[in-house]
Design a protein around this motif. Structure first.
Motif: not given
Length: 311
Positions: A83-84, A44-48, A37-39, A66-67
């Motif tokens: 966080m992204a 805003t909250f982003e999830l890739y 996991i990379t932050i 993860v979300f």
């Protein structure tokens, strides 16, 4: 930027259903066997997502574990932190190697570090177990505890102590064989009976107690002899065709023991000699791989657990 790696794990370890697990890592040390996991900072909250098994992840963001970890972490610290996140999904889902635990542990360790450690290890581990329960249907720690803390973990969950490390046998090599197919943990648990007979309960107590004693007294041969599963294996064997024939084949090559990793379909074998481990790994490659997504790894117990690679 924060980057965290969380290793694969073997739950149950044959003798300790729901109360024993060990983290593992390949002996070649050239590749990770786990998720990352990379932050990064974001408004805003982003999830890739990326990684070898990214296509197996839910398409709906809210269904991604993860979300859900982010939601529950924010609730736990009573603050919504933007966080992204990028999940590098290197572990196959429903493989029996603690795939969900890898994602959960990596995510929560990374979030905790990113937010300057608001949760202590015990609170973090309990949250990990709760998140694991959202997937399997029951809270359990036998994957998340070793994935987080490393080593072989005995789950106690008593007197505010969730787990404690067991001594390990340094000579043991763990061959893990993932065939490339999936078995649902929820479905595998449904195969287990609600009640067990007295003999099975007595034997289970004897085997797990003896195994723990053998670990502390450094009796590796006794530990192997006591690695018997009276709880899950007799009922889950139907999920893996020719299971006992496979056991017999690898033990004939020289493996000390063979068992189901978690709910399967991954199998593990333990050897105490490298040449035998190589031969066992080759047998699995020849006879247990179903497709190109399967893999065989010779591992040792990972004593480090989750690692912060960048901070």
């Amino acid at each position: 930027m924060i980057k965290v790696y969380a290793p694969a794990s073997i739950a149950n370890v044959k003798v300790g259903f729901d109360i024993l697990g060990t983290a593992i890592s390949p002996i070649d040390q050239t590749t990770y066997l786990g998720d990352c996991i990379t932050i990064k900072k974001s408004d805003t909250f982003e999830l890739y997502s990326s990684g070898r098994f990214v296509d197996d992840l839910p398409q709906v963001r809210e269904q991604n574990i993860v979300f859900q970890c982010w939601q529950h972490f924010c609730k736990k610290i009573d603050d919504t932190i933007p966080m992204a996140l990028t999940l590098e999904k290197n572990m196959p889902i429903r493989s029996g190697l603690g795939s969900s635990a890898c994602s959960i542990v990596a995510a929560l360790v990374a979030m905790n570090a990113y937010c300057s450690y608001p949760l202590d290890n015990n609170s973090l581990l309990r949250l990990m177990g709760e998140m694991e329960g959202r997937i399997s249907g029951e809270i359990h720690f036998d994957n998340v505890a070793p994935c987080f803390l490393g080593g072989m973990q005995l789950i106690l969950d008593a007197n505010e102590i969730i787990s404690q490390s067991l001594p390990i046998f340094d000579k043991w090599l763990w061959i893990i064989a993932y065939p490339g197919i999936a078995i649902s943990t929820v479905e595998a648990r449904k195969l287990l009976p609600d009640w067990y007979n007295r003999k099975d309960c007595i034997n289970h107590s004897r085997y797990i107690a003896g195994f723990i004693h053998a670990c502390h007294s450094k009796q590796s041969h006794l530990a192997i002899k006591l690695m018997k599963d009276t709880i899950a294996e007799p009922y889950r064997k139907k999920l893996i065709p020719h299971l006992f024939q496979i056991y017999n084949a690898v033990i004939k090559i020289g493996a000390l023991i063979c068992g189901i990793s978690g709910s399967g379909p991954t199998l593990f074998a333990i050897c105490d000699k490298s040449d035998i481990a190589i031969n066992v790994a080759q047998w699995f490659k020849d006879y247990y791989l179903y497709n190109d997504t399967g893999f065989i790894k010779i591992c040792r117990i990972d004593i480090k657990g989750a690692q912060i690679l960048k901070e």
